[in-house]
Design a protein around this motif. Structure first.
Motif, mmCIF file in Angstrom:
data_model
loop_
_atom_site.group_PDB
_atom_site.id
_atom_site.type_symbol
_atom_site.label_atom_id
_atom_site.label_comp_id
_atom_site.label_asym_id
_atom_site.label_seq_id
_atom_site.Cartn_x
_atom_site.Cartn_y
_atom_site.Cartn_z
ATOM 1 N N ASN A 262 4.699 0.075 -6.513
ATOM 2 C CA ASN A 262 3.358 -0.227 -6.008
ATOM 3 C C ASN A 262 2.277 0.641 -6.649
ATOM 4 O O ASN A 262 1.384 1.145 -5.980
ATOM 5 C CB ASN A 262 3.291 -0.171 -4.477
ATOM 6 C CG ASN A 262 3.824 1.142 -3.930
ATOM 7 O OD1 ASN A 262 3.870 2.136 -4.658
ATOM 8 N ND2 ASN A 262 4.195 1.162 -2.673
ATOM 9 N N GLY A 263 2.358 0.763 -7.972
ATOM 10 C CA GLY A 263 1.295 1.482 -8.665
ATOM 11 C C GLY A 263 1.611 1.794 -10.104
ATOM 12 O O GLY A 263 2.682 1.447 -10.613
ATOM 13 N N GLN B 106 -5.323 1.591 -6.155
ATOM 14 C CA GLN B 106 -4.101 2.259 -5.693
ATOM 15 C C GLN B 106 -4.428 3.457 -4.795
ATOM 16 O O GLN B 106 -3.859 3.612 -3.707
ATOM 17 C CB GLN B 106 -3.294 2.712 -6.911
ATOM 18 C CG GLN B 106 -1.994 3.421 -6.559
ATOM 19 C CD GLN B 106 -1.240 3.912 -7.802
ATOM 20 O OE1 GLN B 106 -1.441 3.406 -8.897
ATOM 21 N NE2 GLN B 106 -0.377 4.887 -7.616
ATOM 22 N N HIS B 110 -3.372 3.488 -0.940
ATOM 23 C CA HIS B 110 -2.314 4.433 -0.546
ATOM 24 C C HIS B 110 -2.827 5.553 0.362
ATOM 25 O O HIS B 110 -2.103 6.060 1.192
ATOM 26 C CB HIS B 110 -1.641 5.029 -1.781
ATOM 27 C CG HIS B 110 -0.772 4.044 -2.505
ATOM 28 N ND1 HIS B 110 0.103 4.399 -3.487
ATOM 29 C CD2 HIS B 110 -0.655 2.696 -2.381
ATOM 30 C CE1 HIS B 110 0.725 3.309 -3.939
ATOM 31 N NE2 HIS B 110 0.274 2.275 -3.295
ATOM 32 N N SER B 126 -2.564 -7.404 -7.385
ATOM 33 C CA SER B 126 -2.347 -5.982 -7.088
ATOM 34 C C SER B 126 -2.809 -5.601 -5.690
ATOM 35 O O SER B 126 -2.295 -4.644 -5.107
ATOM 36 C CB SER B 126 -3.063 -5.095 -8.113
ATOM 37 O OG SER B 126 -2.452 -5.250 -9.374
ATOM 38 N N TYR B 130 0.265 -3.582 -4.249
ATOM 39 C CA TYR B 130 0.162 -2.128 -4.145
ATOM 40 C C TYR B 130 0.268 -1.616 -2.711
ATOM 41 O O TYR B 130 0.249 -0.419 -2.464
ATOM 42 C CB TYR B 130 -1.151 -1.644 -4.784
ATOM 43 C CG TYR B 130 -1.047 -1.475 -6.292
ATOM 44 C CD1 TYR B 130 -0.100 -2.184 -7.022
ATOM 45 C CD2 TYR B 130 -1.868 -0.595 -6.987
ATOM 46 C CE1 TYR B 130 0.006 -2.034 -8.396
ATOM 47 C CE2 TYR B 130 -1.769 -0.435 -8.366
ATOM 48 C CZ TYR B 130 -0.833 -1.157 -9.067
ATOM 49 O OH TYR B 130 -0.719 -0.995 -10.417
ATOM 50 N N THR B 132 1.952 -0.326 0.571
ATOM 51 C CA THR B 132 3.201 0.425 0.714
ATOM 52 C C THR B 132 4.106 -0.260 1.738
ATOM 53 O O THR B 132 3.676 -1.179 2.446
ATOM 54 C CB THR B 132 2.913 1.861 1.190
ATOM 55 O OG1 THR B 132 2.284 1.784 2.469
ATOM 56 C CG2 THR B 132 1.989 2.586 0.221
#
Lengths: 389, 389
Positions: A262-263, B106, B110, B126, B130, B132
């Protein structure tokens, strides 16, 4: 030239840069009247820079290839990683490409470090500055009486006692250049196999050697099956290409998969991709090996000459820089400012480095000619200042 | 030329690229026998690329300045941010510089997104990839019957009902080019002030307009006091410089401070720093504004002509691309492969985009001449294929 105003401007610029030195470009922009002859703060092999720029000119500029490299998207992380895996001679899946080593330092600390992180002092400050609020930083101090050499037995026993989740070792260490032998490092990894994250930063490893042939050292091949070890590598030092932001890490496949899940898909720029391609080419690596050894040999000679200068103590180093302690009343602010303003020699003033008790500067080896300028300037400043103390 | 083997290689390459298209460089490397005439997959203003490369040649290459830009460290995040703050006309501290927009997407997801994230479909993948493992992705589907236009009232009511922690809007949206007016966006921000993170991606905003003068739009100045809003901006599209990895975000000072407190200090390369400096210069911006308007005007004409082609439906777009639905039995795999292999026209096959029910391709506007080639090829393929259905 108004020297006092230059000094003031430099002191102000340094204050603003926090725990890192102002870059040479910042200095040039903010204090244009200051003439810098040698950047001995910047830790790089100038012969390798020359080699890269020669390739870059022929293959990117002269061919106009540079324009499409800037216009279009670079490749994804795994494709660029495959070049590094080829160079390292390891199977695919263990390399994570990073936008400068600093990106993967941040990624690994933020994603995997929990609880206590044990950092050796003195060190590169990002290793503790990047710790999150939830973490506890524990320092392990290198002993000045032991010339900042790491006592591996004492270190292992302290780790066993303190039980950190994460430990960090820079090999050779910055700012003292102390080197942990491959033998000791393997022992450490084996004895500390319970530590969840062992981060080993090999950003200066190309300058270290254990034999007269100057054979390149690295722990990479010894850690492929050690899931708790992460090798961090900057390319800015050995190749002198800090502007490209090239770094990578070698770590378990699981961690590479986890980070890429995820990145970090497109974290390289086009010129960094070109560099990593070069880095896997025989013709380039052969020439690089020549530049690396030439630089090490000249650096050895430079360090030897530095040791003859009065009023300073030069610590032994297997990196491309030396830590210098100023003796007999000399102080780091004064010496580094004089070197810069009177001689145009930019060195690292270490008075903001925690874990150093005394007055210290760090001086990088440059080309033969530049090394001579540094020697003359340092000799001048330390003799001159001596008279007034 | 063995067409079948080229098609096979392309299909394999596309499969390997996951939910993103293979880059033009990957295609060139893996299928060198394929001649690409127009890259209509790449969403950029070619006139802006030309403008940047012209500056770059004069100021970096012809002066040899490029060499020191590659050798030395670029500046830290805040210094580069100050150029963008100057360009945007906002006070210092609100801009975070990013290694491509993707890095800050990201970072924000995150660091700040927790629990439910609501993403509009179709979208740039994305934004949900991206997320989590701890997060839950909730989709809000744009209605094909309503030509994928966002119904702002319905959207706000759904958000109020689902109570996500984070919502994402791309304006104009990718891949359909749908635009949310500044008026509607302000209303949304005001009515959804309880949402912890409102991410608005303005990567295509330079191509949108609300008046005949094509005045540039942006919500940036309206959100300076909204701590929950993050504006994400890629420079790869409007300036056509994807290889540089330039992006930034505008967000609260607290969040910029928080992100920089333990990371992201040196995430720009030297050429990206040069671009951001240019981006704050009057002379460059004046020429860019001309290139932007010229490109929008030509794109409008191109989209109008596309709408006349049979067997396709062209959705209205205020971005620099259009979403095209293939009708009467045409399918996206076939049409995109034929365009590539028979005409050298690379378009985005949307068959991997979730949230699109039917057969779709996305076509970017390029230069006038390239647009003509696209029109001719698409007309050829859709008329030819029609005969066999």
């Amino acid at each position: 030239m108004n020297k006092i105003s230059i000094v003031d401007k430099y002191v102000e610029l340094k204050r603003k840069s926090g725990s890192h030195s102002p870059s040479i470009n910042s200095i040039k922009e903010r204090i244009p009247e200051l003439k810098i002859n040698v950047d001995a703060c910047f830790l790089s092999n100038p012969y390798a820079t020359e080699l890269f720029l020669d390739y870059f000119k022929r293959e990117m500029i002269d061919t106009d290839e540079i324009y499409s490299v800037l216009e279009f998207y670079p490749s994804q992380n795994r494709i660029i990683a495959s070049y590094v895996e080829k160079q390292l001679g390891i199977e695919p899946g263990f390399v994570f490409i990073s936008n400068g080593a600093i990106e993967v330092i941040q990624a690994v600390i933020h994603r995997y470090a929990k609880g206590k992180i044990m950092v050796i002092l003195p060190t590169f400050s990002s290793y503790y500055e990047y710790a999150t609020k939830e973490m506890e930083v524990v320092f392990y101090y290198l002993d000045k009486k032991n010339d900042f050499k790491l006592d591996i037995t004492d270190y292992i026993s302290k780790v066993n006692q303190i039980r950190p989740n994460t430990i960090v070792l820079i090999n050779p260490n910055n700012p003292d250049g102390g080197y942990i032998s491959q033998y000791d490092l393997k022992r450490l990894i084996n004895e500390l196999s319970w530590v969840e994250n062992i981060i080993i930063d090999e950003s200066f490893i190309h300058f270290a050697y254990e034999d007269n042939d100057l054979t390149m050292k690295s722990i990479v091949k010894g850690i492929i099956n050690k899931d708790n070890v992460v090798i961090v590598k900057s390319m800015s030092k050995d190749f002198g290409i800090a502007g490209l932001r090239c770094g990578y890490a070698v770590m378990s496949k699981n961690r590479v998969d986890d980070l890429l899940a995820n990145g970090f898909l497109w974290n390289s720029n086009g010129i960094a991709e070109y560099f990593f391609q070069l880095y896997s080419r025989e013709d380039f690596l052969e020439k690089y090996e020549y530049a690396r050894k030439k630089y090490i040999n000249e650096s050895k000679l430079f360090f030897k000459k530095l040791k003859k200068i009065k009023n300073i103590k030069v610590y032994s180093s297997l990196a491309n820089f030396v830590l210098i302690e100023l003796l007999n009343g000399l102080n780091a602010d004064e010496v580094s400012t004089q070197l810069l303003c009177d001689y145009g020699i930019y060195v690292r003033n270490c008075n903001d480095k925690i874990g150093l008790d005394g007055e210290f500067i760090r001086v990088a080896a440059r080309t033969d000619h530049e090394n001579e300028l540094i020697l003359r300037a340092l000799d001048g400043v330390t003799s001159f200042t001596e008279k007034f103390h």
